[in-house]
Motif scaffolding. Structure first.
Motif, PDB file in Angstrom:
ATOM      1  N   ALA A  93       0.866  -1.175   0.000  1.00 17.03           N
ATOM      2  CA  ALA A  93       0.000   0.000   0.000  1.00 17.03           C
ATOM      3  C   ALA A  93       0.904   1.227   0.000  1.00 17.03           C
ATOM      4  N   LEU A  94       0.393   2.345  -0.516  1.00 14.95           N
ATOM      5  CA  LEU A  94       1.139   3.596  -0.513  1.00 14.95           C
ATOM      6  C   LEU A  94       0.429   4.586   0.392  1.00 14.95           C
ATOM      7  N   ARG A  95       1.190   5.273   1.208  1.00 12.00           N
ATOM      8  CA  ARG A  95       0.648   6.334   2.062  1.00 12.00           C
ATOM      9  C   ARG A  95       1.273   7.642   1.607  1.00 12.00           C
ATOM     10  N   LEU A  96       0.457   8.477   0.971  1.00 11.91           N
ATOM     11  CA  LEU A  96       0.934   9.754   0.457  1.00 11.91           C
ATOM     12  C   LEU A  96       0.620  10.872   1.437  1.00 11.91           C
ATOM     13  N   ASN A  97       1.552  11.789   1.579  1.00  9.24           N
ATOM     14  CA  ASN A  97       1.316  13.009   2.332  1.00  9.24           C
ATOM     15  C   ASN A  97       0.945  14.061   1.292  1.00  9.24           C
ATOM     16  N   VAL A  98      -0.339  14.294   1.133  1.00 11.30           N
ATOM     17  CA  VAL A  98      -0.838  15.158   0.058  1.00 11.30           C
ATOM     18  C   VAL A  98      -0.233  16.554   0.135  1.00 11.30           C
ATOM     19  N   THR A  99       0.062  17.034   1.332  1.00 14.29           N
ATOM     20  CA  THR A  99       0.649  18.380   1.454  1.00 14.29           C
ATOM     21  C   THR A  99       2.077  18.426   0.917  1.00 14.29           C
ATOM     22  N   GLN A 100       2.706  17.269   0.730  1.00 13.42           N
ATOM     23  CA  GLN A 100       4.070  17.220   0.193  1.00 13.42           C
ATOM     24  C   GLN A 100       4.104  17.029  -1.321  1.00 13.42           C
ATOM     25  N   VAL A 101       2.967  16.733  -1.930  1.00 13.75           N
ATOM     26  CA  VAL A 101       2.931  16.531  -3.384  1.00 13.75           C
ATOM     27  C   VAL A 101       3.149  17.886  -4.051  1.00 13.75           C
ATOM     28  N   PRO A 102       4.211  18.004  -4.875  1.00 14.32           N
ATOM     29  CA  PRO A 102       4.482  19.289  -5.521  1.00 14.32           C
ATOM     30  C   PRO A 102       3.443  19.596  -6.599  1.00 14.32           C
ATOM     31  N   LEU A 103       3.018  20.853  -6.628  1.00 10.21           N
ATOM     32  CA  LEU A 103       2.001  21.303  -7.580  1.00 10.21           C
ATOM     33  C   LEU A 103       2.582  22.354  -8.507  1.00 10.21           C
ATOM     34  N   LEU A 104       2.164  22.304  -9.755  1.00 12.61           N
ATOM     35  CA  LEU A 104       2.544  23.337 -10.693  1.00 12.61           C
ATOM     36  C   LEU A 104       1.807  24.629 -10.353  1.00 12.61           C
ATOM     37  N   ALA A 105       2.449  25.748 -10.648  1.00 12.72           N
ATOM     38  CA  ALA A 105       1.822  27.047 -10.430  1.00 12.72           C
ATOM     39  C   ALA A 105       0.500  27.101 -11.179  1.00 12.72           C
ATOM     40  N   ARG A 106      -0.500  27.616 -10.564  1.00 10.39           N
ATOM     41  CA  ARG A 106      -1.849  27.815 -11.100  1.00 10.39           C
ATOM     42  C   ARG A 106      -2.694  26.547 -11.148  1.00 10.39           C
ATOM     43  N   ALA A 107      -2.162  25.412 -10.720  1.00  6.69           N
ATOM     44  CA  ALA A 107      -2.936  24.167 -10.794  1.00  6.69           C
ATOM     45  C   ALA A 107      -4.188  24.248  -9.925  1.00  6.69           C
ATOM     46  N   LEU A 108      -4.054  24.693  -8.689  1.00  4.84           N
ATOM     47  CA  LEU A 108      -5.239  24.813  -7.824  1.00  4.84           C
ATOM     48  C   LEU A 108      -6.212  25.847  -8.377  1.00  4.84           C
ATOM     49  N   GLU A 109      -5.682  26.967  -8.859  1.00  7.98           N
ATOM     50  CA  GLU A 109      -6.527  28.004  -9.460  1.00  7.98           C
ATOM     51  C   GLU A 109      -7.298  27.433 -10.647  1.00  7.98           C
ATOM     52  N   SER A 110      -6.635  26.633 -11.453  1.00 10.64           N
ATOM     53  CA  SER A 110      -7.274  26.036 -12.625  1.00 10.64           C
ATOM     54  C   SER A 110      -8.411  25.105 -12.212  1.00 10.64           C
TER      55      SER A 110
END
Length: 187
Positions: A93-110
């Motif tokens: 199983a994989l346990r991801l720390n979502v706050t550590q996943v790098p995001l591209l600029a504007r991804a959340l805005e998009s």
């Protein structure tokens, strides 16, 4: 390629550290581009990321390679789908720390603007029965896990004892550790 020197999505072991080599968000950003929300200059970081070669191996020495237990590209099935495939193939199983996943600029805005692809939905449907969210994972962060990547990065499962050394060799060109591999019972 020598058969004993390939990386496959099977072989991740409990205790391994998960390293993601590129930030995510190309799916939603390209959807926004198609809808005219911005032009290529408005998503330059995503364009540069898509042009970046996944040559992480070039930064590692022969002493590092045996410590990469599994790897997969993160493309159309998103981080959630390719992570699920790695977990299943490895019997882990994989346990991801979502706050550590790098995001591209504007991804959340998009995503806030509603720029989704059909793959956002199908990736969610594909993984929903086999994934579990805990903590403070917001709706937009959840959607980013399903974001289909164009020329996405690699998800590497690396032996914990060598993860720091391997991360140091990959940084700053490639992002960061985002989680750990666990036994299915611990998930």
């Amino acid at each position: 390629v020598h058969p004993e020197r390939t990386w496959a999505n099977t072989g991740a072991r409990p205790g391994d550290v998960l390293i993601l080599t590129k930030a995510i968000g190309t799916g939603t950003l390209c959807a926004g581009l198609k809808k005219g929300a911005w032009d290529e200059s408005g998503i330059l970081e995503a364009v540069e990321s898509m042009a970046l070669l996944n040559n992480a191996i070039d930064f590692l020495g022969p002493e590092d390679l045996p410590h990469v237990h599994a790897a997969t590209d993160v493309t159309g099935f998103g981080l959630s789908g390719h992570g699920l495939q790695m977990a299943r193939a490895s019997g882990a199983a994989l346990r991801l720390n979502v706050t550590q996943v790098p995001l591209l600029a504007r991804a959340l805005e998009s995503l806030e603007m509603g720029h989704l692809t059909r793959a956002h939905r199908t990736n969610h449907e594909y993984t929903q029965a086999r994934t579990r969210l805990s903590g403070q994972v917001g709706e937009l962060q959840h959607k980013l896990l399903h974001d289909p990547q164009t020329s996405g990065g690699l998800l590497l499962s690396v032996e914990r004892s060598r993860a720091g050394v391997i991360l140091e060799k990959l940084l700053p060109r490639f992002p960061r550790a985002i989680g750990v591999v666990t036994s299915p019972q611990a998930a």
